[in-house]
Scaffold this motif. Structure first.
Motif, PDB file in Angstrom:
ATOM      1  N   ASP A 493       0.854  -1.182   0.000  1.00  0.00           N
ATOM      2  CA  ASP A 493       0.000   0.000   0.000  1.00  0.00           C
ATOM      3  C   ASP A 493       0.897   1.242   0.000  1.00  0.00           C
ATOM      4  O   ASP A 493       1.729   1.413   0.891  1.00  0.00           O
ATOM      5  CB  ASP A 493      -0.878   0.028   1.259  1.00  0.00           C
ATOM      6  CG  ASP A 493      -1.836  -1.152   1.340  1.00  0.00           C
ATOM      7  OD1 ASP A 493      -2.393  -1.517   0.295  1.00  0.00           O
ATOM      8  OD2 ASP A 493      -2.022  -1.702   2.442  1.00  0.00           O
ATOM      9  N   TRP A 494       0.720   2.109  -1.003  1.00  0.00           N
ATOM     10  CA  TRP A 494       1.509   3.343  -1.054  1.00  0.00           C
ATOM     11  C   TRP A 494       0.858   4.367  -0.124  1.00  0.00           C
ATOM     12  O   TRP A 494      -0.259   4.834  -0.374  1.00  0.00           O
ATOM     13  CB  TRP A 494       1.588   3.858  -2.488  1.00  0.00           C
ATOM     14  CG  TRP A 494       2.358   2.920  -3.372  1.00  0.00           C
ATOM     15  CD1 TRP A 494       1.852   1.994  -4.232  1.00  0.00           C
ATOM     16  CD2 TRP A 494       3.780   2.786  -3.431  1.00  0.00           C
ATOM     17  NE1 TRP A 494       2.867   1.288  -4.841  1.00  0.00           N
ATOM     18  CE2 TRP A 494       4.065   1.754  -4.371  1.00  0.00           C
ATOM     19  CE3 TRP A 494       4.835   3.426  -2.794  1.00  0.00           C
ATOM     20  CZ2 TRP A 494       5.350   1.360  -4.683  1.00  0.00           C
ATOM     21  CZ3 TRP A 494       6.125   3.038  -3.105  1.00  0.00           C
ATOM     22  CH2 TRP A 494       6.388   2.016  -4.039  1.00  0.00           C
ATOM     23  N   VAL A 495       1.544   4.720   0.959  1.00  0.00           N
ATOM     24  CA  VAL A 495       0.894   5.464   2.029  1.00  0.00           C
ATOM     25  C   VAL A 495       1.517   6.834   2.302  1.00  0.00           C
ATOM     26  O   VAL A 495       0.894   7.665   2.963  1.00  0.00           O
ATOM     27  CB  VAL A 495       0.861   4.651   3.340  1.00  0.00           C
ATOM     28  CG1 VAL A 495       0.068   3.369   3.138  1.00  0.00           C
ATOM     29  CG2 VAL A 495       2.267   4.327   3.822  1.00  0.00           C
ATOM     30  N   GLU A 516       6.313  -1.956  16.807  1.00  0.00           N
ATOM     31  CA  GLU A 516       6.553  -2.722  18.024  1.00  0.00           C
ATOM     32  C   GLU A 516       5.626  -2.279  19.159  1.00  0.00           C
ATOM     33  O   GLU A 516       5.165  -3.105  19.952  1.00  0.00           O
ATOM     34  CB  GLU A 516       8.012  -2.590  18.457  1.00  0.00           C
ATOM     35  CG  GLU A 516       8.385  -3.499  19.613  1.00  0.00           C
ATOM     36  CD  GLU A 516       9.856  -3.850  19.648  1.00  0.00           C
ATOM     37  OE1 GLU A 516      10.200  -4.930  20.170  1.00  0.00           O
ATOM     38  OE2 GLU A 516      10.666  -3.051  19.148  1.00  0.00           O
ATOM     39  N   ALA A 517       5.313  -1.009  19.187  1.00  0.00           N
ATOM     40  CA  ALA A 517       4.452  -0.514  20.259  1.00  0.00           C
ATOM     41  C   ALA A 517       2.979  -0.854  20.040  1.00  0.00           C
ATOM     42  O   ALA A 517       2.235  -1.071  21.018  1.00  0.00           O
ATOM     43  CB  ALA A 517       4.608   1.002  20.380  1.00  0.00           C
ATOM     44  N   GLU A 518       2.536  -0.924  18.802  1.00  0.00           N
ATOM     45  CA  GLU A 518       1.108  -1.062  18.503  1.00  0.00           C
ATOM     46  C   GLU A 518       0.694  -2.457  18.050  1.00  0.00           C
ATOM     47  O   GLU A 518      -0.505  -2.730  17.947  1.00  0.00           O
ATOM     48  CB  GLU A 518       0.720  -0.057  17.401  1.00  0.00           C
ATOM     49  CG  GLU A 518       0.984   1.394  17.745  1.00  0.00           C
ATOM     50  CD  GLU A 518       0.032   1.911  18.802  1.00  0.00           C
ATOM     51  OE1 GLU A 518      -1.058   1.321  18.961  1.00  0.00           O
ATOM     52  OE2 GLU A 518       0.381   2.897  19.481  1.00  0.00           O
ATOM     53  N   ARG A 519       1.622  -3.351  17.775  1.00  0.00           N
ATOM     54  CA  ARG A 519       1.287  -4.665  17.227  1.00  0.00           C
ATOM     55  C   ARG A 519       0.529  -5.511  18.245  1.00  0.00           C
ATOM     56  O   ARG A 519       0.701  -5.369  19.457  1.00  0.00           O
ATOM     57  CB  ARG A 519       2.550  -5.398  16.780  1.00  0.00           C
ATOM     58  CG  ARG A 519       3.468  -5.759  17.935  1.00  0.00           C
ATOM     59  CD  ARG A 519       4.808  -6.300  17.467  1.00  0.00           C
ATOM     60  NE  ARG A 519       4.750  -7.589  16.811  1.00  0.00           N
ATOM     61  CZ  ARG A 519       5.689  -8.537  16.909  1.00  0.00           C
ATOM     62  NH1 ARG A 519       6.780  -8.319  17.666  1.00  0.00           N
ATOM     63  NH2 ARG A 519       5.575  -9.668  16.283  1.00  0.00           N
ATOM     64  N   SER A 520      -0.281  -6.413  17.730  1.00  0.00           N
ATOM     65  CA  SER A 520      -0.874  -7.436  18.571  1.00  0.00           C
ATOM     66  C   SER A 520       0.171  -8.489  18.887  1.00  0.00           C
ATOM     67  O   SER A 520       1.230  -8.550  18.241  1.00  0.00           O
ATOM     68  CB  SER A 520      -2.063  -8.084  17.855  1.00  0.00           C
ATOM     69  OG  SER A 520      -3.035  -7.122  17.517  1.00  0.00           O
ATOM     70  N   GLU A 521      -0.084  -9.330  19.856  1.00  0.00           N
ATOM     71  CA  GLU A 521       0.885 -10.336  20.272  1.00  0.00           C
ATOM     72  C   GLU A 521       1.272 -11.226  19.089  1.00  0.00           C
ATOM     73  O   GLU A 521       0.400 -11.782  18.412  1.00  0.00           O
ATOM     74  CB  GLU A 521       0.321 -11.194  21.398  1.00  0.00           C
ATOM     75  CG  GLU A 521       1.321 -12.190  21.963  1.00  0.00           C
ATOM     76  CD  GLU A 521       0.739 -12.994  23.122  1.00  0.00           C
ATOM     77  OE1 GLU A 521       1.481 -13.810  23.684  1.00  0.00           O
ATOM     78  OE2 GLU A 521      -0.449 -12.793  23.449  1.00  0.00           O
ATOM     79  N   HIS A 532      -4.396  -2.247   9.127  1.00  0.00           N
ATOM     80  CA  HIS A 532      -4.607  -0.808   9.215  1.00  0.00           C
ATOM     81  C   HIS A 532      -4.892  -0.218   7.841  1.00  0.00           C
ATOM     82  O   HIS A 532      -4.425  -0.722   6.818  1.00  0.00           O
ATOM     83  CB  HIS A 532      -3.376  -0.124   9.821  1.00  0.00           C
ATOM     84  CG  HIS A 532      -3.132  -0.464  11.253  1.00  0.00           C
ATOM     85  ND1 HIS A 532      -2.414  -1.574  11.646  1.00  0.00           N
ATOM     86  CD2 HIS A 532      -3.536   0.158  12.403  1.00  0.00           C
ATOM     87  CE1 HIS A 532      -2.359  -1.620  12.972  1.00  0.00           C
ATOM     88  NE2 HIS A 532      -3.029  -0.586  13.445  1.00  0.00           N
ATOM     89  N   ASP A 533      -5.644   0.895   7.830  1.00  0.00           N
ATOM     90  CA  ASP A 533      -5.898   1.563   6.565  1.00  0.00           C
ATOM     91  C   ASP A 533      -4.743   2.522   6.248  1.00  0.00           C
ATOM     92  O   ASP A 533      -3.841   2.728   7.067  1.00  0.00           O
ATOM     93  CB  ASP A 533      -7.242   2.292   6.571  1.00  0.00           C
ATOM     94  CG  ASP A 533      -7.336   3.413   7.603  1.00  0.00           C
ATOM     95  OD1 ASP A 533      -6.300   4.041   7.911  1.00  0.00           O
ATOM     96  OD2 ASP A 533      -8.444   3.666   8.109  1.00  0.00           O
ATOM     97  N   GLU A 539       0.336   7.706   9.452  1.00  0.00           N
ATOM     98  CA  GLU A 539       0.660   8.294  10.754  1.00  0.00           C
ATOM     99  C   GLU A 539       1.800   7.559  11.445  1.00  0.00           C
ATOM    100  O   GLU A 539       2.546   8.156  12.227  1.00  0.00           O
ATOM    101  CB  GLU A 539      -0.587   8.285  11.644  1.00  0.00           C
ATOM    102  CG  GLU A 539      -1.679   9.228  11.168  1.00  0.00           C
ATOM    103  CD  GLU A 539      -2.909   9.181  12.055  1.00  0.00           C
ATOM    104  OE1 GLU A 539      -2.881   8.420  13.062  1.00  0.00           O
ATOM    105  OE2 GLU A 539      -3.893   9.880  11.752  1.00  0.00           O
ATOM    106  N   PHE A 540       1.962   6.261  11.162  1.00  0.00           N
ATOM    107  CA  PHE A 540       3.034   5.473  11.785  1.00  0.00           C
ATOM    108  C   PHE A 540       4.401   5.808  11.196  1.00  0.00           C
ATOM    109  O   PHE A 540       5.429   5.535  11.805  1.00  0.00           O
ATOM    110  CB  PHE A 540       2.777   3.975  11.609  1.00  0.00           C
ATOM    111  CG  PHE A 540       1.606   3.450  12.391  1.00  0.00           C
ATOM    112  CD1 PHE A 540       1.353   3.889  13.677  1.00  0.00           C
ATOM    113  CD2 PHE A 540       0.754   2.498  11.842  1.00  0.00           C
ATOM    114  CE1 PHE A 540       0.269   3.400  14.405  1.00  0.00           C
ATOM    115  CE2 PHE A 540      -0.316   2.001  12.557  1.00  0.00           C
ATOM    116  CZ  PHE A 540      -0.572   2.457  13.840  1.00  0.00           C
ATOM    117  N   ILE A 541       4.449   6.390   9.991  1.00  0.00           N
ATOM    118  CA  ILE A 541       5.733   6.565   9.296  1.00  0.00           C
ATOM    119  C   ILE A 541       6.553   7.719   9.869  1.00  0.00           C
ATOM    120  O   ILE A 541       7.744   7.580  10.136  1.00  0.00           O
ATOM    121  CB  ILE A 541       5.487   6.738   7.781  1.00  0.00           C
ATOM    122  CG1 ILE A 541       5.024   5.396   7.193  1.00  0.00           C
ATOM    123  CG2 ILE A 541       6.747   7.205   7.078  1.00  0.00           C
ATOM    124  CD1 ILE A 541       4.729   5.439   5.705  1.00  0.00           C
TER     125      ILE A 541
END
Length: 589
Positions: A493-495, A516-521, A532-533, A539-541
């Motif tokens: 996905d080009w974001v 690492e902070a937001e991932r599920s186990e 994620h969309d 926003e993560f970049i």
């Protein structure tokens, strides 16, 4: 109306180009009339020659095809010698020196700064060793790709090397298949890793079982070029090994006859499959191009694929030490961005002969494999100094890096790539840590939308662009996320668009921290992206400047060679030159 390229091909194409090429080589660069250069440059591609970019007139890139990436004993030495003797240009690359080989994403070899006048000697040297540039480029069968350790892999379902070799021998130079609407890329897979990357090829043979026999299911119409990526589609055909050439020839002829010759942008079989659908492709193949009943698809083994799937179930790129099916070992060496100095190539040829059989193989991740090493030779080989630069156990950011040719030589590229990705990989290695359960992370840098670095199938995809920063034009990159292959492939996905080149490493660092902070186990990066969309991913970049410094971001293709010191314009170029590399015109003309 047929395109101008089709008209050029109608006049001269295929094997007959060689005679003209030899004539021009004898007469020199000046023998090609200015008004005919575009036509001849297009034809020369059929013999593996691309004219280099503006400012480098009279110099060519030469591509050598090695089917399935197999370089037989003795051939690597010849490749290194040709690189050292004929591929030294008028300017040094600051990372790689003045002569080198590029290992490509299609298991081929590219050399640069080749002079037209040297072609006869180069061809003699290559062909005496069983090597050829024939159809390495052009509108025809390209180098056939596959598992680089086919025939030696302990995990293969079927040995696909003899299939790839037979296709190569059958269709290279075949008059019925030399002039297709565009390039024709074929992949043959036989292992449970899926490293042939069949999904992004025009024609893919994938391992499948039918009535207790292992053969191949057939998929058609994959490709990444421009902004029109497609995964190959299943046409509901299974074929035994002995029938692969008949089916491949039938599909090649189908493309020859029905492919679009009026619009080169539309002249790939992926667009024909879009228009017809897989069912019509199968029906036409059956009725017009093969004389036996096509079996329906067998039980495919794609669900076992591990290559570039993002699953993190161990390494699957053939880098490292691996036992062969005969008890010997192969060692995959990481060649950062696929570029290896000519002296290093010659040294590796020595080591391959000393410790193994002399055979090496190329992977689609731009790496090189030394095969047939007896166990008693393994430790000594691993202690060789050369392996400090070409490691069998590199950082994930080093082993995951791929880059295309870039503005160094390519007329299509928008940004510098090779040296930049080297710097990116080293900075990330020294400043960023992946989560403990992630051993692989793929970053692909492509200088334009042509996708030679296969950016759409990487964890982080980088695509060359331009932007302005502090009021000045700078090189920039689009950032895509979450691409990969496997049983359920997906394109990135080009974001985030037009990120200044010096802010990209910071963007990747912040992205991985947020992952690492937001991932599920136990969530993989690829699954994280899929969850994620595009707005959330953007926003993560968080692009930002860091300690990384980029010496190339202000080049913006304004010089004849990106690394030429003190040259601030095309006027400083020595090109065009004669057979000895001397300028044909005074520098002030």
């Amino acid at each position: 109306m047929p395109t101008k390229v089709e008209k050029w091909k109608d006049e001269v194409y295929g094997n007959e180009i060689r005679d003209h090429l030899m004539r021009f080589a004898e007469e020199g660069w000046d023998a090609i009339p200015d008004e005919e250069q575009d036509a001849w440059f297009e034809r020369f591609k059929w013999w593996g020659l691309y004219h280099q970019r503006s400012g480098q007139e009279s110099y060519f890139m030469m591509r050598i095809g090695t089917p399935n990436g197999v370089i037989e004993p003795g051939q690597l030495r010849v490749i290194g010698e040709v690189a050292k003797e004929y591929a030294t240009g008028p300017a040094d690359n600051p990372e790689f020196g003045d002569a080198y080989c590029d290992w490509t994403t299609r298991q081929s070899i590219q050399l640069h700064w080749i002079k037209l006048e040297d072609i006869p000697e180069i061809f003699d040297k290559l062909e005496s060793a069983g090597l050829s540039t024939q159809q390495a480029c052009g509108d025809s069968w390209r180098n056939i790709v596959g598992c680089p350790v086919a025939g030696k892999d302990k995990h293969e379902h079927v040995d696909s090397w003899d299939v790839a070799e037979n296709l190569h021998n059958t269709f290279k130079g075949d008059d019925d298949h030399v002039n297709l609407p565009r390039k024709w890329k074929v992949a043959v897979a036989g292992c449970d890793e899926g490293c042939a990357q069949g999904d992004i090829n025009d024609l893919a043979f994938e391992p499948a079982e039918k009535d207790g026999e292992i053969g191949f299911n057939v998929r058609v119409g994959g490709g990444l070029a421009r902004k029109e990526p497609r995964f190959a589609r299943d046409i509901d055909v299974w074929v035994p090994k002995e029938k692969t050439a008949e089916v491949a020839g039938g599909l090649s002829a189908l493309f020859r006859d029905y492919g679009d010759r009026d619009d080169r942008f539309n002249a790939r079989i992926k667009f024909l499959v879009d228009e017809w659908g897989p069912e019509k492709v199968r029906k036409t193949l059956q009725e017009e191009y093969v004389d036996f009943e096509l079996p329906t698809a067998g039980e495919d083994m794609r669900d076992e694929y591990t290559y570039n799937t993002g699953t993190q179930d161990g390494h699957n790129d053939h880098v490292g030490v691996h036992e062969q099916n005969d008890g010997n070992y192969y060692v995959g060496l990481n060649v950062l961005v696929g570029r290896q100095g000519a002296d290093d190539v010659l040294e590796l040829a020595d080591l391959a002969e000393e410790y193994g059989s002399g055979e090496v193989r190329l992977t689609q991740r731009q790496n090189i494999i030394v095969t047939d090493i007896p166990e008693e030779n393994l430790d000594a080989f691993l202690e060789e100094d050369l392996l400090e630069d070409y490691s069998p156990d590199p950082s994930p950011f080093m082993r995951g890096s791929i880059a295309c040719t870039g503005t160094e030589y390519c007329s299509l590229s928008i940004v510098e790539t090779k040296n930049r990705q080297v710097r990116y990989a080293r900075w990330l290695r020294d400043n960023v840590e992946l989560p403990e359960d992630h051993e692989e992370f793929h970053i692909h840098l492509s200088g334009c939308t042509a996708s030679c670095a296969q950016p759409q199938i990487a964890d982080v995809s980088l695509r060359g662009m331009k932007t302005r920063k502090d009021g000045e034009p700078v090189e920039a990159l689009d950032i895509g996320l979450g691409g990969g292959l496997g049983d359920e492939p997906r394109f990135a996905d080009w974001v985030e668009m037009r990120v200044p080149a010096d802010e990209v490493p910071g963007a990747i660092k912040n992205l991985l921290a947020n992952f690492e902070a937001e991932r599920s186990e136990d969530e993989t990066f690829r699954d994280f992206v899929a969850r994620h969309d595009e707005d959330e991913l953007s926003e993560f970049i968080e692009p930002e400047e860091t300690s990384y410094e980029d010496p190339y971001m202000h080049n913006t293709k304004q010089t004849w060679y990106p690394y030429a010191e003190g040259d601030d314009s095309m006027d400083a170029s020595p090109a065009p030159t004669d057979g000895e590399g001397k300028p044909l015109k005074p520098a002030d003309d």
